[in-house]
Design a protein around this motif. Sequence first.
Motif, mmCIF file in Angstrom:
data_model
loop_
_atom_site.group_PDB
_atom_site.id
_atom_site.type_symbol
_atom_site.label_atom_id
_atom_site.label_comp_id
_atom_site.label_asym_id
_atom_site.label_seq_id
_atom_site.Cartn_x
_atom_site.Cartn_y
_atom_site.Cartn_z
ATOM 1 N N ARG A 15 0.834 -1.201 0.000
ATOM 2 C CA ARG A 15 0.000 0.000 0.000
ATOM 3 C C ARG A 15 0.868 1.250 0.000
ATOM 4 O O ARG A 15 0.644 2.181 -0.783
ATOM 5 C CB ARG A 15 -0.923 -0.016 1.226
ATOM 6 N N GLN A 16 1.882 1.280 0.863
ATOM 7 C CA GLN A 16 2.779 2.440 0.924
ATOM 8 C C GLN A 16 3.551 2.612 -0.381
ATOM 9 O O GLN A 16 3.770 3.733 -0.835
ATOM 10 C CB GLN A 16 3.743 2.313 2.111
ATOM 11 N N LEU A 19 1.183 4.232 -2.913
ATOM 12 C CA LEU A 19 0.980 5.658 -2.650
ATOM 13 C C LEU A 19 2.225 6.466 -3.039
ATOM 14 O O LEU A 19 2.113 7.542 -3.643
ATOM 15 C CB LEU A 19 0.619 5.883 -1.180
ATOM 16 N N THR A 22 2.471 6.659 -6.810
ATOM 17 C CA THR A 22 1.486 7.614 -7.336
ATOM 18 C C THR A 22 2.017 9.034 -7.230
ATOM 19 O O THR A 22 1.956 9.811 -8.192
ATOM 20 C CB THR A 22 0.144 7.481 -6.585
ATOM 21 N N ARG A 23 2.551 9.384 -6.059
ATOM 22 C CA ARG A 23 3.103 10.740 -5.882
ATOM 23 C C ARG A 23 4.280 10.982 -6.830
ATOM 24 O O ARG A 23 4.394 12.052 -7.432
ATOM 25 C CB ARG A 23 3.521 10.951 -4.429
ATOM 26 N N VAL A 60 -6.989 6.530 -5.639
ATOM 27 C CA VAL A 60 -5.571 6.315 -5.321
ATOM 28 C C VAL A 60 -4.887 7.664 -5.127
ATOM 29 O O VAL A 60 -4.125 7.861 -4.173
ATOM 30 C CB VAL A 60 -4.839 5.522 -6.433
ATOM 31 N N ASP A 63 -5.813 9.165 -1.732
ATOM 32 C CA ASP A 63 -5.092 8.560 -0.610
ATOM 33 C C ASP A 63 -3.610 8.923 -0.635
ATOM 34 O O ASP A 63 -2.991 9.080 0.421
ATOM 35 C CB ASP A 63 -5.278 7.046 -0.599
ATOM 36 N N ALA A 64 -3.036 9.057 -1.827
ATOM 37 C CA ALA A 64 -1.635 9.464 -1.926
ATOM 38 C C ALA A 64 -1.452 10.869 -1.361
ATOM 39 O O ALA A 64 -0.489 11.150 -0.644
ATOM 40 C CB ALA A 64 -1.168 9.406 -3.379
ATOM 41 N N ALA A 67 -1.977 10.794 2.485
ATOM 42 C CA ALA A 67 -0.828 10.223 3.186
ATOM 43 C C ALA A 67 0.259 11.266 3.445
ATOM 44 O O ALA A 67 1.027 11.139 4.394
ATOM 45 C CB ALA A 67 -0.252 9.047 2.401
#
Length: 197
Positions: A15-16, A19, A22-23, A60, A63-64, A67
């Motif tokens: 998951r991390q 994220l 994605t960033r 996604v 959430d990115a 986070a």
Amino acid sequence: MPKQPDPTRRSESSRQAILAATRELLSDVDYAKLSIEAIAARAGVGKQTIYRWWPSKGAVVFDAFLALSESGTEQGIALPDTGDIEADLKVVMRATVAEFADPVFEAPIRALNIEIINDPGLAAQYHEKLAHPLDEAKKTRLRSAQRAGQIAADADLDLALELLYAPLYQRWLHRSGPLTPEYADALVDLVLKALRP
């Protein structure tokens, strides 16, 4: 007997990685070119892993972005309260300007705005998880200034926040001018003129 792998830890690390990927991709490519396939490849996971947790690219991205702020919001959100509303608002607005000008934050924020415009469900999630808690923290600080007599007791605090943040957001959205500490200070000065008793 050999230890069994912990699927929870593996899931959280995946998951991390998703994220973070994605960033990173949002900093490298235009949002229109961002895809679930590209995120999966960068994160080293299968597409099905992403779809197991998120229904869409926008989810996604949200959430990115979320986070990036998670560590600060776990302790709760609070604005500085030195007793001087002008000084405190200038600190907050300068930090906001710096964040909007930071490429690490700017790309996900822009991508998130595109998704929110077209996805009412994501817009509601954004409001519930991020915008509403931030606005409540800001209004808590403004209420403290009201009690101290620094802001009119009958000031509409929702409108006050719009007066403070909308010009900054407009300038950022349309890239119509620089986001500088001086601009942040000028916004605070102008809004406080309207809000003073």
